[in-house]
Motif scaffolding. Structure first.
Motif, PDB file in Angstrom:
ATOM      1  N   GLY A 124       0.938  -1.231  -0.060  1.00  0.00           N
ATOM      2  CA  GLY A 124       0.048   0.009   0.115  1.00  0.00           C
ATOM      3  C   GLY A 124       0.781   1.233   0.087  1.00  0.00           C
ATOM      4  N   THR A 125       2.256   1.437  -0.275  1.00  0.00           N
ATOM      5  CA  THR A 125       3.032   2.407  -0.191  1.00  0.00           C
ATOM      6  C   THR A 125       3.727   2.525  -1.348  1.00  0.00           C
ATOM      7  OG1 THR A 125       4.816   1.278   0.790  1.00  0.00           O
ATOM      8  CG2 THR A 125       2.905   2.274   2.236  1.00  0.00           C
ATOM      9  N   PHE A 126       4.266   3.693  -1.888  1.00  0.00           N
ATOM     10  CA  PHE A 126       5.243   4.251  -2.757  1.00  0.00           C
ATOM     11  C   PHE A 126       6.510   4.426  -2.107  1.00  0.00           C
ATOM     12  CE2 PHE A 126       1.034   4.340  -4.349  1.00  0.00           C
ATOM     13  CZ  PHE A 126       1.028   3.680  -5.502  1.00  0.00           C
ATOM     14  N   TYR A 127       7.675   3.949  -2.144  1.00  0.00           N
ATOM     15  CA  TYR A 127       8.800   4.292  -1.406  1.00  0.00           C
ATOM     16  C   TYR A 127       8.673   4.560   0.245  1.00  0.00           C
ATOM     17  CZ  TYR A 127      10.315   4.709  -6.425  1.00  0.00           C
ATOM     18  OH  TYR A 127      10.611   4.373  -7.449  1.00  0.00           O
ATOM     19  N   GLY A 128       7.726   3.749   0.494  1.00  0.00           N
ATOM     20  CA  GLY A 128       7.378   4.032   2.012  1.00  0.00           C
ATOM     21  C   GLY A 128       6.339   5.073   2.414  1.00  0.00           C
ATOM     22  N   MET A 129       5.779   5.655   1.378  1.00  0.00           N
ATOM     23  CA  MET A 129       4.868   6.730   1.586  1.00  0.00           C
ATOM     24  C   MET A 129       3.534   6.310   1.093  1.00  0.00           C
ATOM     25  SD  MET A 129       6.846  10.041   0.126  1.00  0.00           S
ATOM     26  CE  MET A 129       8.137   9.123  -0.864  1.00  0.00           C
ATOM     27  N   SER A 130       2.341   6.869   1.897  1.00  0.00           N
ATOM     28  CA  SER A 130       1.073   6.449   1.483  1.00  0.00           C
ATOM     29  C   SER A 130       0.703   7.125   0.015  1.00  0.00           C
ATOM     30  CB  SER A 130       0.126   7.223   2.505  1.00  0.00           C
ATOM     31  OG  SER A 130       0.190   8.453   2.224  1.00  0.00           O
ATOM     32  N   TRP A 156      -5.151  -6.973  -5.753  1.00  0.00           N
ATOM     33  CA  TRP A 156      -5.219  -6.225  -7.089  1.00  0.00           C
ATOM     34  C   TRP A 156      -6.215  -4.775  -6.691  1.00  0.00           C
ATOM     35  CZ3 TRP A 156      -1.790  -5.358 -10.527  1.00  0.00           C
ATOM     36  CH2 TRP A 156      -0.775  -6.425 -10.873  1.00  0.00           C
ATOM     37  N   LYS A 157      -7.551  -5.466  -6.242  1.00  0.00           N
ATOM     38  CA  LYS A 157      -8.525  -4.468  -5.944  1.00  0.00           C
ATOM     39  C   LYS A 157      -7.881  -3.292  -5.181  1.00  0.00           C
ATOM     40  CE  LYS A 157     -12.641  -7.530  -6.674  1.00  0.00           C
ATOM     41  NZ  LYS A 157     -13.642  -8.064  -6.025  1.00  0.00           N
ATOM     42  N   LYS A 158      -7.396  -3.747  -3.945  1.00  0.00           N
ATOM     43  CA  LYS A 158      -6.371  -2.789  -3.183  1.00  0.00           C
ATOM     44  C   LYS A 158      -5.578  -1.871  -3.875  1.00  0.00           C
ATOM     45  CE  LYS A 158      -3.632  -2.137   1.026  1.00  0.00           C
ATOM     46  NZ  LYS A 158      -4.148  -0.495   1.157  1.00  0.00           N
ATOM     47  N   CYS A 159      -4.751  -2.659  -4.855  1.00  0.00           N
ATOM     48  CA  CYS A 159      -3.459  -1.879  -5.531  1.00  0.00           C
ATOM     49  C   CYS A 159      -4.338  -0.834  -6.319  1.00  0.00           C
ATOM     50  CB  CYS A 159      -2.963  -3.042  -6.130  1.00  0.00           C
ATOM     51  SG  CYS A 159      -1.904  -2.389  -7.493  1.00  0.00           S
ATOM     52  N   ILE A 160      -5.211  -1.332  -7.004  1.00  0.00           N
ATOM     53  CA  ILE A 160      -6.039  -0.291  -7.920  1.00  0.00           C
ATOM     54  C   ILE A 160      -6.673   0.753  -7.103  1.00  0.00           C
ATOM     55  CG2 ILE A 160      -7.820   0.091  -9.366  1.00  0.00           C
ATOM     56  CD1 ILE A 160      -7.433  -3.006 -10.260  1.00  0.00           C
ATOM     57  N   ARG A 161      -7.307   0.636  -5.871  1.00  0.00           N
ATOM     58  CA  ARG A 161      -7.611   1.619  -5.034  1.00  0.00           C
ATOM     59  C   ARG A 161      -6.649   2.662  -4.542  1.00  0.00           C
ATOM     60  NH1 ARG A 161     -10.669  -2.641  -2.496  1.00  0.00           N
ATOM     61  NH2 ARG A 161      -9.235  -2.477  -0.931  1.00  0.00           N
ATOM     62  N   ASP A 162      -5.486   2.095  -4.091  1.00  0.00           N
ATOM     63  CA  ASP A 162      -4.235   2.884  -3.919  1.00  0.00           C
ATOM     64  C   ASP A 162      -3.737   3.755  -5.363  1.00  0.00           C
ATOM     65  OD1 ASP A 162      -4.498   1.960  -1.258  1.00  0.00           O
ATOM     66  OD2 ASP A 162      -2.786   0.269  -1.572  1.00  0.00           O
ATOM     67  N   GLY A 178      -6.801  -6.771 -16.112  1.00  0.00           N
ATOM     68  CA  GLY A 178      -6.945  -5.887 -17.306  1.00  0.00           C
ATOM     69  C   GLY A 178      -8.600  -5.408 -16.826  1.00  0.00           C
ATOM     70  N   LYS A 179      -9.430  -6.216 -16.819  1.00  0.00           N
ATOM     71  CA  LYS A 179     -10.830  -5.874 -16.757  1.00  0.00           C
ATOM     72  C   LYS A 179     -11.243  -5.003 -15.212  1.00  0.00           C
ATOM     73  CE  LYS A 179     -15.450  -7.893 -16.291  1.00  0.00           C
ATOM     74  NZ  LYS A 179     -16.248  -9.247 -15.923  1.00  0.00           N
ATOM     75  N   LEU A 180     -10.381  -5.424 -14.059  1.00  0.00           N
ATOM     76  CA  LEU A 180     -10.287  -4.645 -12.993  1.00  0.00           C
ATOM     77  C   LEU A 180      -9.982  -3.087 -13.185  1.00  0.00           C
ATOM     78  CD1 LEU A 180      -9.357  -6.982 -10.162  1.00  0.00           C
ATOM     79  CD2 LEU A 180     -11.801  -6.208 -10.450  1.00  0.00           C
ATOM     80  N   CYS A 181      -8.797  -2.863 -13.957  1.00  0.00           N
ATOM     81  CA  CYS A 181      -8.321  -2.010 -14.311  1.00  0.00           C
ATOM     82  C   CYS A 181      -9.250  -1.008 -15.087  1.00  0.00           C
ATOM     83  CB  CYS A 181      -6.985  -1.806 -14.627  1.00  0.00           C
ATOM     84  SG  CYS A 181      -5.624  -2.520 -13.930  1.00  0.00           S
ATOM     85  N   ALA A 182      -9.908  -1.704 -16.253  1.00  0.00           N
ATOM     86  CA  ALA A 182     -10.836  -1.054 -16.981  1.00  0.00           C
ATOM     87  C   ALA A 182     -12.068  -0.437 -16.095  1.00  0.00           C
ATOM     88  CB  ALA A 182     -10.999  -1.747 -18.097  1.00  0.00           C
ATOM     89  N   GLU A 183     -12.678  -1.197 -15.083  1.00  0.00           N
ATOM     90  CA  GLU A 183     -13.865  -0.810 -14.530  1.00  0.00           C
ATOM     91  C   GLU A 183     -13.465   0.527 -13.525  1.00  0.00           C
ATOM     92  OE1 GLU A 183     -14.564  -4.686 -12.440  1.00  0.00           O
ATOM     93  OE2 GLU A 183     -15.802  -5.605 -14.175  1.00  0.00           O
ATOM     94  N   ASN A 184     -12.331   0.731 -13.307  1.00  0.00           N
ATOM     95  CA  ASN A 184     -11.934   1.713 -12.552  1.00  0.00           C
ATOM     96  C   ASN A 184     -11.252   2.720 -13.183  1.00  0.00           C
ATOM     97  OD1 ASN A 184     -12.441   0.843  -9.431  1.00  0.00           O
ATOM     98  ND2 ASN A 184     -11.675  -0.884 -10.433  1.00  0.00           N
TER      99      ASN A 184
END
Length: 401
Positions: free
Chosen positions: A152-158, A195-201, A237-243
């Motif tokens: 859930g982070t990028f380089y340790g950051m939210s 992946w759903k959490k990844c896409i939300r983040d 890919g479908k999850l990404c498209a839906e979001n």
């Protein structure tokens, strides 16, 4: 070793004093093409005129010895070029003691809308992400693609904190290369939840696309396994498209077995279009049809360097938004089996502006000479083909539509 490109330049140095910039140095520097010697003449903030003479220690380093007009040596000035737009300058007294040091980073224009994958500066990002992002901004980049999303982070950051840091550095956070291995049947739902959490983040962080690579393709041994592999990435890919996100899948040298080559042939022969990016020229060696499709076969490349690119056909859509000549940093691929009589070259790199011999293992490389292609197009076996060496230039061509 590539020859030095000798030319003159004028330098004016300003320093911030009491909230105002004050000129502290003006200088003219020139390189003599007969002796490969550097000469300088200038004046400092106290009005003292000086002259300097020096030479190259390497393609990236030169040293100058400055003296006043009475002939008194004042200091040695050493220059180290990290790139053509990033220079470390240090001054030393006559005893070799360091007096001062500064780093100049040229601020390039951002009208080309170019992006950079942060894997290129991965260690720098881990050490000091904000300063690295600021330097990328000054080098002329407009947006970034990250490489280290985890937990859930990028380089340790939210996501929100990293998004704000990128914006504060004057960049856009456009995309992210992200990995989650193909799960077993028992772990399938767990992977999809990840992946759903990844896409939300990533939505919170403001990106427009996610990408991944085929690092697991070697493990596929049957049609059934290939179907599961495809089903997995199609689900992502479908999850990404839906979001509202795009999903990008990277192929590498493991791609295109015999059956896949046959399928590609059928597609091209029906008039299909093909865009080959970066390592596409290394994706299927020792296949004559594919080599002809790409137009050239990758042999090697020197260390990552800045160089001058030259547009050969400004009317071609992929480069029509670019200036005639411009500075860029990349892996400058060398090619075998390249015939510029069979393709239409739209972009070249000037080998006089970088050290094409600088290989990673200290064995000097050979360049391609005056005609070093970077992007080209042609008709092949009934289809339409566009290929580019650059791993980053493609980003600006896609966004120029």
């Amino acid at each position: 070793m590539a020859p030095y490109k000798c030319q003159s330049l004028f330098v004016e140095v300003q320093q911030l004093v009491n909230d105002q910039y004050k000129t502290v140095l003006v200088e003219m520097i020139a390189c003599d093409s007969l002796t490969n010697t550097i000469f300088a003449s200038g004046q400092n903030g106290e009005g003292v005129v000086f002259v300097g003479k020096g030479n190259f220690l390497s393609p990236q380093d030169w040293v100058m010895e400055d003296a006043d007009l009475l002939g008194n040596k004042t200091m040695d000035v050493r220059f180290h070029f990290n790139s053509l737009t990033d220079v470390l300058v240090e001054g030393f007294d006559t005893s070799g003691n360091r007096l001062w040091g500064t780093r100049y980073i040229k601020r390039n224009p951002k009208d080309k809308n170019l992006g950079v994958q942060l894997v290129s500066v991965h260690d720098n990002m881990l050490e000091n992400p904000y300063e690295t992002l600021k330097q990328l901004n000054r080098l002329g980049f407009s947006y970034i693609e990250t490489f280290v999303y985890a937990d859930g982070t990028f380089y340790g950051m939210s996501p929100a904190v990293f998004k704000n840091m990128v914006a504060l550095a004057g960049l856009r956070f456009e995309g992210s290369m992200t990995f989650y291995d193909l799960p077993t049947d028992e772990k399938w739902d767990e992977a999809i939840l990840w992946w759903k959490k990844c896409i939300r983040d990533h939505k919170e962080a403001g990106v427009s696309y996610l990408s991944t690579s085929n690092h697991e393709l070697k493990t596929v041994k049957s049609k059934h396994e290939l179907q599961r592999y495809c089903d997995y990435y199609n689900a992502i890919g479908k999850l990404c498209a839906e979001n509202g996100l795009q999903f990008v899948y990277h192929n590498h040298a493991d791609a295109l077995n015999v059956a896949q080559i046959d399928s590609l042939k059928k597609f091209i022969r029906k008039g299909g279009g093909f865009v080959g990016i970066h390592a596409a020229s290394a994706a299927k060696k020792r296949n004559a049809w594919y080599d002809g499709l790409i137009g050239g076969v990758f042999t090697n490349h020197p260390k990552l360097q800045s160089a001058v690119l030259q547009v050969e056909d400004a009317s071609f859509p992929a480069v029509m938004h670019l200036p005639p000549k411009w500075l860029w940093s990349d892996e400058w691929y060398n090619f075998d089996k390249f015939d510029d009589q069979k393709v239409h070259v739209v972009l070249k790199v000037d080998e006089k502006t970088y050290d094409y011999s600088a290989g990673y293992d200290r064995i000097p490389l050979k360049g391609m000479g005056e005609n070093h292609p970077i992007a080209w197009c042609h008709h092949y076996d009934g289809g339409r083909i566009f290929s580019t060496d650059s791993r980053k230039i493609y980003a600006c061509t896609v966004k120029s539509k």
